[in-house]
Design a protein around this motif. Structure first.
Motif, short mmCIF file in Angstrom:
data_model
loop_
_atom_site.label_atom_id
_atom_site.label_comp_id
_atom_site.label_asym_id
_atom_site.label_seq_id
_atom_site.Cartn_x
_atom_site.Cartn_y
_atom_site.Cartn_z
N VAL A 40 11.00 14.35 -29.24
CA VAL A 40 11.56 15.67 -28.99
C VAL A 40 12.95 15.76 -29.61
CG1 VAL A 40 12.26 17.31 -27.20
CG2 VAL A 40 10.21 15.90 -26.88
N ASN A 41 13.76 14.73 -29.40
CA ASN A 41 15.06 14.59 -30.06
C ASN A 41 15.43 13.11 -30.04
OD1 ASN A 41 16.41 14.01 -27.55
ND2 ASN A 41 16.65 16.19 -27.17
N GLU A 42 16.64 12.77 -30.45
CA GLU A 42 17.04 11.36 -30.56
C GLU A 42 16.96 10.59 -29.24
OE1 GLU A 42 17.58 9.62 -33.34
OE2 GLU A 42 17.06 11.46 -34.40
N SER A 43 17.15 11.27 -28.12
CA SER A 43 17.17 10.57 -26.83
C SER A 43 15.97 10.90 -25.95
CB SER A 43 18.46 10.90 -26.08
OG SER A 43 18.56 12.29 -25.87
N PHE A 44 15.03 11.67 -26.45
CA PHE A 44 13.90 12.07 -25.62
C PHE A 44 12.59 11.92 -26.41
CE2 PHE A 44 11.49 15.70 -23.49
CZ PHE A 44 11.13 14.94 -22.38
N VAL A 45 11.84 10.88 -26.06
CA VAL A 45 10.56 10.60 -26.69
C VAL A 45 9.49 10.57 -25.61
CG1 VAL A 45 9.20 8.95 -28.04
CG2 VAL A 45 11.63 9.27 -28.55
N LEU A 46 8.46 11.38 -25.78
CA LEU A 46 7.32 11.34 -24.87
C LEU A 46 6.37 10.27 -25.37
CD1 LEU A 46 6.60 15.15 -24.51
CD2 LEU A 46 7.66 13.66 -22.81
N ASN A 58 -0.46 22.73 -23.53
CA ASN A 58 0.19 21.42 -23.45
C ASN A 58 0.38 21.05 -21.99
OD1 ASN A 58 0.63 21.38 -26.34
ND2 ASN A 58 2.15 22.94 -25.94
N LEU A 59 0.17 19.80 -21.67
CA LEU A 59 0.35 19.32 -20.30
C LEU A 59 1.37 18.19 -20.28
CD1 LEU A 59 -3.38 19.14 -19.15
CD2 LEU A 59 -1.69 20.83 -18.48
N LEU A 60 2.34 18.30 -19.39
CA LEU A 60 3.29 17.22 -19.16
C LEU A 60 3.02 16.63 -17.78
CD1 LEU A 60 6.71 18.67 -20.36
CD2 LEU A 60 5.36 16.89 -21.45
N SER A 61 3.04 15.33 -17.70
CA SER A 61 2.84 14.65 -16.43
C SER A 61 4.20 14.33 -15.82
CB SER A 61 2.06 13.35 -16.65
OG SER A 61 2.12 12.54 -15.52
N VAL A 62 4.51 14.96 -14.70
CA VAL A 62 5.79 14.71 -14.02
C VAL A 62 5.87 13.24 -13.60
CG1 VAL A 62 7.21 15.28 -12.01
CG2 VAL A 62 6.07 17.10 -13.29
N SER A 63 4.79 12.70 -13.04
CA SER A 63 4.82 11.30 -12.60
C SER A 63 5.04 10.36 -13.78
CB SER A 63 3.54 10.94 -11.84
OG SER A 63 2.42 11.06 -12.66
N GLN A 64 4.48 10.66 -14.93
CA GLN A 64 4.70 9.81 -16.10
C GLN A 64 6.15 9.90 -16.58
OE1 GLN A 64 1.94 10.39 -19.30
NE2 GLN A 64 2.95 8.93 -20.63
N LEU A 65 6.74 11.10 -16.53
CA LEU A 65 8.16 11.22 -16.88
C LEU A 65 9.03 10.37 -15.97
CD1 LEU A 65 8.36 15.06 -17.55
CD2 LEU A 65 8.58 13.23 -19.26
N GLU A 67 8.07 7.68 -14.26
CA GLU A 67 7.80 6.27 -14.57
C GLU A 67 8.53 5.82 -15.82
OE1 GLU A 67 3.56 5.89 -14.85
OE2 GLU A 67 3.28 6.32 -12.71
N ASP A 68 8.75 6.73 -16.78
CA ASP A 68 9.46 6.42 -18.01
C ASP A 68 10.98 6.46 -17.83
OD1 ASP A 68 7.06 6.05 -19.32
OD2 ASP A 68 7.08 8.00 -20.32
N GLY A 69 11.46 6.71 -16.61
CA GLY A 69 12.89 6.66 -16.34
C GLY A 69 13.62 7.99 -16.46
N PHE A 70 12.92 9.08 -16.63
CA PHE A 70 13.56 10.39 -16.73
C PHE A 70 13.72 10.98 -15.34
CE2 PHE A 70 11.47 9.93 -20.88
CZ PHE A 70 12.54 10.18 -21.71
N GLU A 71 14.70 11.86 -15.20
CA GLU A 71 14.88 12.63 -13.97
C GLU A 71 14.26 14.00 -14.18
OE1 GLU A 71 18.81 12.95 -12.42
OE2 GLU A 71 19.20 10.81 -12.62
N VAL A 72 13.59 14.51 -13.17
CA VAL A 72 12.97 15.82 -13.27
C VAL A 72 13.55 16.70 -12.17
CG1 VAL A 72 10.79 17.07 -13.15
CG2 VAL A 72 10.85 14.78 -14.16
N HIS A 73 14.08 17.85 -12.56
CA HIS A 73 14.65 18.80 -11.60
C HIS A 73 13.95 20.13 -11.76
CE1 HIS A 73 18.18 16.26 -10.72
NE2 HIS A 73 17.99 15.84 -11.95
N PHE A 74 13.58 20.71 -10.63
CA PHE A 74 12.94 22.02 -10.64
C PHE A 74 13.93 23.04 -10.09
CE2 PHE A 74 9.42 19.05 -10.35
CZ PHE A 74 8.58 19.52 -11.35
N LYS A 75 13.94 24.21 -10.65
CA LYS A 75 14.87 25.24 -10.21
C LYS A 75 14.09 26.47 -9.82
CE LYS A 75 19.07 27.41 -11.78
NZ LYS A 75 19.99 27.56 -12.88
#
Length: 75
Positions: A40-46, A58-65, A67-75
């Motif tokens: 996606v960019n230099e610091s974000f690779v799926l 397109n489907l993104l898996s929140v649990s996989q994000l 597990e990969d060390g990303f933080e997920v915030h919903f607003k």
């Protein structure tokens, strides 16, 4: 698992050996063609994204994000 039907987004792809299918909530099916990464960019690779035939969204898996060390915030 993250999934897309757009092969142009991948920075790397490896073909799937054997038969791997996905069944969606409406009971339609898609065949997994390849697995790879989308930069996606230099610091974000799926990682471990499936390229799926007949997938028109397109489907993104929140649990996989998570597990990969990303933080997920919903607003």
């Amino acid at each position: 698992r993250h999934m897309t039907g757009n092969s142009n987004w991948f920075s790397s792809l490896s073909p799937v050996h054997g038969k791997e299918n996905i069944t969606f909530g409406d009971n339609s099916k898609g065949r997994v063609i390849s697995h790879g990464a989308i930069k996606v960019n230099e610091s974000f690779v799926l990682k471990d994204v499936a390229l799926v035939s007949n997938l028109h969204f397109n489907l993104l898996s929140v649990s996989q994000l998570l597990e990969d060390g990303f933080e997920v915030h919903f607003k």
